[in-house]
Write an enzyme that holds these catalytic residues in place. Sequence first.
Site, PDB file in Angstrom:
ATOM      1  N   SER A   1       0.844  -1.191   0.000  1.00  0.00           N
ATOM      2  CA  SER A   1       0.000   0.000   0.000  1.00  0.00           C
ATOM      3  C   SER A   1       0.878   1.238   0.000  1.00  0.00           C
ATOM      4  CB  SER A   1      -0.940  -0.039   1.217  1.00  0.00           C
ATOM      5  OG  SER A   1      -1.946   0.943   1.101  1.00  0.00           O
ATOM      6  N   ASN A   2       0.340   2.368   0.377  1.00  0.00           N
ATOM      7  CA  ASN A   2       1.073   3.637   0.383  1.00  0.00           C
ATOM      8  C   ASN A   2       0.490   4.512   1.498  1.00  0.00           C
ATOM      9  OD1 ASN A   2      -1.105   5.433  -0.739  1.00  0.00           O
ATOM     10  ND2 ASN A   2      -0.975   3.903  -2.372  1.00  0.00           N
TER      11      ASN A   2
END
Length: 221
Positions: free
Chosen positions: A30-31
Amino acid sequence: LGVTGPLAGKRVVVTAGPTREAIDPVRFLSNPSSGKMGYAIADAAARRGAEVVLVSGPTNLEPPASAEIVPVTTADEMNVAVRELAGEVDVFIGAAAVADWRPVHGARHKLKKSDAARLSLELERTPDVIGEVAGWQPKPIVVGFAAETQELVANATEKLARKGWDLGVANDVSAEGVGFAGDTNRVTIIDASGETEDTGLVSKDEVAARVLDRIEQLLDR
Ligand code: CTP
């Protein structure tokens, strides 16, 4: 009871937040997107009278009261959710930080770390959600976000033209107080004629207002 405001009668779809791409049932790629920018836009559009659908990856935010929220986890789910709205969208704003790659083989069972000292992940591209929208007929007004770390205007202008966006909202994510997690942002709004507007460092609510002002101008034409 009619809704009033400059965006009354308009259907606005906003994507927001990160996506998560599973490695196994307990791990993902993810980020650091918080979703704040997209939620600020959804809230502001609803306040201007639009019918707002907020397609959101996982965030810790309270959804805006008057937007319909469609929760998703992966890029694929976001793509499906957006596709289901096709045909009844006046404005599409892609504020989500969609993961660009996902593991090719998401493991069904938790990977045991005893299996190997090193682990290689093979990744494949995720669907380009906003790319599909730009191909819709009739085409909504399409607003994309571009995170750049160098040559902000040149890179974002090229991206706008290549991707068929009507407006690009570019931020230099390497600058202080800009981008992912905070409450402030500094963006350059770029239109199809290459004209640029630098907001300076302002709140995400102020960025949302500026972006919506520009969208209203395009809708009026
Ligand atoms: N986006 C999307 N679906 C993806 C990836 C990105 O809808 N799978 C949208 C984001 O919501 C955002 C814009 O596309 O509006 C961001 O584009 P960006 O990832 O910066 O474009 P790229 O051309 O992939 O960037 P770069 O060439 O710099 O890697």
